[in-house]
Design an enzyme around this catalytic site. Structure first.
Site: not given
Ligand SMILES: NC(=O)C1=CN([C@@H]2O[C@H](COP(=O)(O)OP(=O)(O)OC[C@H]3O[C@@H](n4cnc5c(N)ncnc54)[C@H](OP(=O)(O)O)[C@@H]3O)[C@@H](O)[C@H]2O)C=CC1
Ligand SMILES: O=CCCC(=O)O
Length: 292
Positions: A171, A239
């Site tokens: 990833k 990150k």
């Molecule tokens: N968005 C994208 O296109 C993609 C994202 N990803 C990966 O997926 C993961 C989630 O991404 P995404 O949904 O976009 O991120 P968001 O920022 O939208 O959501 C992050 C989540 O993590 C929670 N969180 C953050 N800190 C803590 C903590 N200390 N304890 C508990 N919960 C916590 C947040 O809770 P709260 O609501 O309380 O802040 C929220 O539910 C990441 O690792 C990202 O890199 C992978 C592929 C695609």
């Molecule tokens: O981690 C995020 C990936 C977003 C993507 O694959 O389009």
């Protein structure tokens, strides 16, 4: 299929849990900020009061958290997964983290008798909504086989890559390439504009040639409108660059392109763009020297 637990109702987690519900799975959700579970509840999900409560109720629990500290927190903190994970239960962490974080979680879960799979994904908000993710799993093959019916709903293709850490590394390599491409694309758009060309025409030209790709096609039109509604938040892309560069350090791989891209994402974060889509790095390249 057994009831699935889902921790983390951010952009991705919410879309994925909703998709499972739509496809007939029973789902119990938890989020640190509880109010983000409301919409899921309206669509039939149960809500757990802590990660431990979710694991107690569900045989399989998925996590989709922002970064390594968040991924570790839901496992090791008070009310965390370790309080209830036991033989016959599985935890699947789909967050993007580094291999070391994943291994720590795996060892702790296995020490309690549970099973662990890391399964980060390629694909963003829309593929998550449409069940079109690419799932990069590694860890316990037995758990992979059991969770496949859920993966078949969430993704268009699942890979099993062997030992824990391989999914995380794959990833990070993919996102390192994507982040570097986004920088080159942004530079190109600015260069076209500043040299008197139409960025819109550049998009048309790119789309017809050898470097046409879904990311340019999807992000380009909104970038030239200065619109960065977050699908993949820039802070998460930075990150991933940071974690990929650390992987490069460990393996003595020279990564000057990724290092430069990381600097641009850091610059974007420092100017308050971290919560926008990662395509907002374009703004960094638009900044021109003040005229004398
Ligand atoms: N968005 C994208 O296109 C993609 C994202 N990803 C990966 O997926 C993961 C989630 O991404 P995404 O949904 O976009 O991120 P968001 O920022 O939208 O959501 C992050 C989540 O993590 C929670 N969180 C953050 N800190 C803590 C903590 N200390 N304890 C508990 N919960 C916590 C947040 O809770 P709260 O609501 O309380 O802040 C929220 O539910 C990441 O690792 C990202 O890199 C992978 C592929 C695609
Ligand atoms: O981690 C995020 C990936 C977003 C993507 O694959 O389009």
């Amino acid at each position: 299929m057994e009831e699935i637990g889902f921790l983390g109702m951010g952009i991705m987690g919410k879309a994925m849990a909703m998709n499972l519900l739509r496809n007939g799975f029973k789902v119990t959700v938890w989020n640190r900020t509880l109010s983000k579970c409301d919409e899921l509840k309206e669509h039939g999900a149960s809500v757990g009061e802590s990660p431990a409560a979710v694991v107690k109720k569900c045989k399989y629990t998925i996590g989709m958290l922002s970064d390594p500290p968040a991924a570790l927190s839901v496992v090791f903190d008070k009310g965390g997964i370790l309080e209830e994970i036991s033989s016959g239960k599985g935890y699947i962490d789909m967050s993007t983290v580094d291999a070391e974080t994943s291994s720590k979680i795996s060892e702790a879960v296995i020490a309690k008798g549970g099973s662990f799979l890391e399964a980060p994904v390629s694909g963003s908000k829309k593929p998550a909504e449409d069940g079109q993710l690419v799932i990069l799993s590694a860890g316990e093959k037995g758990l992979y086989d059991k969770i496949l019916p859920a993966f078949d709903v969430l993704g268009k293709k699942s890979f099993f890559l062997g030992e824990v850490g391989n999914g995380a590394k794959m990833k990070l390599v993919v996102n390192m390439i994507m982040g570097s491409m986004m920088n080159a694309f942004s530079e190109g758009l600015v260069l076209a504009d500043k040299s008197g060309l139409s960025p819109k025409t550049l998009l048309d030209v790119l789309d017809l040639g050898a470097i046409a790709n879904p990311m340019f096609k999807m992000k380009g039109p909104s970038m030239i409108q200065n619109s960065y509604n977050p699908a993949f938040p820039l802070k998460h892309q930075q990150k991933d660059m940071r974690l990929a560069l650390a992987l490069g350090d460990e393996n003595a791989v020279s990564m000057p392109v990724a290092a430069a891209a990381n600097e641009a994402f850091k610059k974007a974060r420092s100017t308050g763009l971290g919560d926008l889509d990662f395509s907002a790095v374009y703004e960094v390249f638009k900044v021109t020297e003040p005229s004398a």
